[in-house]
Design an enzyme around this catalytic site. Structure first.
Site, PDB file in Angstrom:
ATOM      1  N   HIS A  16      -9.254   5.194  -1.709  1.00  0.00           N
ATOM      2  CA  HIS A  16      -8.409   4.803  -0.663  1.00  0.00           C
ATOM      3  C   HIS A  16      -9.653   5.796   0.327  1.00  0.00           C
ATOM      4  O   HIS A  16     -10.919   6.188  -0.110  1.00  0.00           O
ATOM      5  CB  HIS A  16      -7.462   5.166  -0.945  1.00  0.00           C
ATOM      6  CG  HIS A  16      -6.309   4.935  -1.815  1.00  0.00           C
ATOM      7  ND1 HIS A  16      -4.905   4.217  -1.052  1.00  0.00           N
ATOM      8  CD2 HIS A  16      -5.872   4.039  -2.743  1.00  0.00           C
ATOM      9  CE1 HIS A  16      -4.647   3.909  -1.496  1.00  0.00           C
ATOM     10  NE2 HIS A  16      -5.112   3.739  -2.978  1.00  0.00           N
ATOM     11  N   ASP A  19       0.532  -1.162   0.334  1.00  0.00           N
ATOM     12  CA  ASP A  19       0.199   0.217  -0.138  1.00  0.00           C
ATOM     13  C   ASP A  19       0.988   1.036  -0.022  1.00  0.00           C
ATOM     14  O   ASP A  19       1.647   0.878   0.821  1.00  0.00           O
ATOM     15  CB  ASP A  19      -0.789  -0.058   0.899  1.00  0.00           C
ATOM     16  CG  ASP A  19      -2.024   1.017   1.103  1.00  0.00           C
ATOM     17  OD1 ASP A  19      -2.800   1.471   0.121  1.00  0.00           O
ATOM     18  OD2 ASP A  19      -1.795   1.231   2.478  1.00  0.00           O
ATOM     19  N   THR A  33      -8.577   2.472   8.248  1.00  0.00           N
ATOM     20  CA  THR A  33      -9.027   2.778  10.125  1.00  0.00           C
ATOM     21  C   THR A  33      -9.772   2.186  10.879  1.00  0.00           C
ATOM     22  O   THR A  33      -9.631   1.691  11.562  1.00  0.00           O
ATOM     23  CB  THR A  33      -9.140   4.593  10.143  1.00  0.00           C
ATOM     24  OG1 THR A  33      -7.483   4.809   9.297  1.00  0.00           O
ATOM     25  CG2 THR A  33      -8.842   4.980  12.004  1.00  0.00           C
TER      26      THR A  33
HETATM   27  P1  13P Z   1      -8.777   4.623   5.702  1.00  0.00           P
HETATM   28  O1  13P Z   1      -7.520   4.447   7.105  1.00  0.00           O
HETATM   29  O2  13P Z   1      -8.563   6.120   6.177  1.00  0.00           O
HETATM   30  O3  13P Z   1      -9.664   3.625   5.949  1.00  0.00           O
HETATM   31  O4  13P Z   1      -7.591   4.200   4.811  1.00  0.00           O
HETATM   32  C1  13P Z   1      -7.288   3.372   4.238  1.00  0.00           C
HETATM   33  C2  13P Z   1      -6.308   3.435   2.415  1.00  0.00           C
HETATM   34  O5  13P Z   1      -7.204   4.379   1.677  1.00  0.00           O
HETATM   35  C3  13P Z   1      -5.203   2.393   2.732  1.00  0.00           C
HETATM   36  O6  13P Z   1      -4.560   2.867   1.572  1.00  0.00           O
END
Ligand code: 13P
Length: 287
Positions: A207, A84, A232
């Site tokens: 994302h 990621d 998150t």
């Molecule tokens: P969040 O933490 O806001 O869910 O985003 C995750 C993300 O986009 C990982 O690249």
């Protein structure tokens, strides 16, 4: 079954649903997500940020753990192990470690440099059978030290990057990593529509999946989003469930301090959250 993410995302795009990328942090996270994907008969993408990779002592450790766990749990649904927001060096490390998919986040480079580095990495990834995601227009907020301003992507730049042969494309449309602020204006569907028109059948990536209202998720999927990243939200439910266990004094009862008991409510909370998202994204029974 560890695979590249290309086929699962092309199918998702054609079938108008999205595959969830859930970021992993440790063994509990990985096990919870793999088991839920199997129970839901859903394809899944395990996301690993560079920070989480470092925390788990490196990409080699992550890759070995995921491969062994996938086998020992008898997982038959398609699973992609994906870097990621990878740096240029991070991409090469994950290729070497046996990841099945990478994201090169060159969004902070001038477009010419983003193009040059993406082109090189597309060739390397494809020669080895990996899928590759690129990004145009930074995602706002902060994730593991990667900070973005949150600008909307330029559809012409999206086409330029898509034409390099990337397998799926993250385009900034007002989305932000982490919890959305009270005054967030929502996703820019105008930008998403323009990007979607510019890139043809390319699966788009959303994302910052945490906290986006369900109706916006559904609309985004109808406009070409085929991969949605969630990080998150799993962290929040894990923390809440763990706090509940400790505040109820359960760690003080019998052998309630045993980590296998202490971490169980958080583990179950991640499973429930991942299932909820797979149902919302429409990926259940699409393995
Ligand atoms: P969040 O933490 O806001 O869910 O985003 C995750 C993300 O986009 C990982 O690249």
């Amino acid at each position: 079954m560890l695979v590249s993410a290309t086929e699962m995302l092309q199918k998702a795009r054609a079938g108008k649903y999205a595959v969830g990328q859930f970021n992993i942090n440790n063994l509990e996270w990985t096990k919870a997500i793999l088991l839920t994907a199997q129970e839901c008969n859903s394809p899944v993408i395990l996301g690993v940020s560079e920070g989480a990779g470092k925390y788990m002592t490196g990409f080699e450790t992550v890759s070995a753990m995921v491969k062994a766990m996938d086998e020992s749990l008898g997982i038959t649904v398609p699973v992609a192990l994906h870097l990621d927001h990878g740096s240029y060096d991070g991409c090469y490390k994950c290729i070497k470690a046996g990841f099945t998919s990478i994201m090169f986040d060159g969004s902070h480079f001038p477009i010419e440099e983003n193009v040059a580095k993406t082109t090189e990495l597309v060739n390397v990834a494809h020669q080895l059978g990996l899928s590759i995601e690129a990004e145009v227009g930074a995602i706002g907020g902060e994730e593991d030290g990667v900070v973005g301003k949150g600008e909307c992507a330029d559809p012409n730049e999206c086409k330029q990057i898509a034409d390099l042969g990337v397998d799926f494309l993250a385009a900034g449309i007002g989305n932000i990593h982490g919890v959305y602020p009270e005054n967030w204006e929502g996703l820019s569907f105008e930008t998403l529509e323009a990007v979607n028109n510019a890139v043809g059948e390319m699966p788009l990536v959303l994302h910052g999946g945490t906290g986006i209202p369900d109706d916006m998720i559904t609309k985004a999927i109808s406009l070409g989003v085929a991969k949605i990243n969630v990080n998150t939200e799993c962290q929040l439910v894990f923390a809440d469930a763990t706090r509940g266990y400790i505040e109820a004094g359960k760690d003080k009862q019998g052998k309630g301090f045993d980590p296998r008991k202490l971490l169980a409510p958080g583990f179950e909370a991640i499973k429930a959250k991942v299932k909820e998202k797979m149902e919302l994204f429409g990926s259940v029974d699409k393995a």
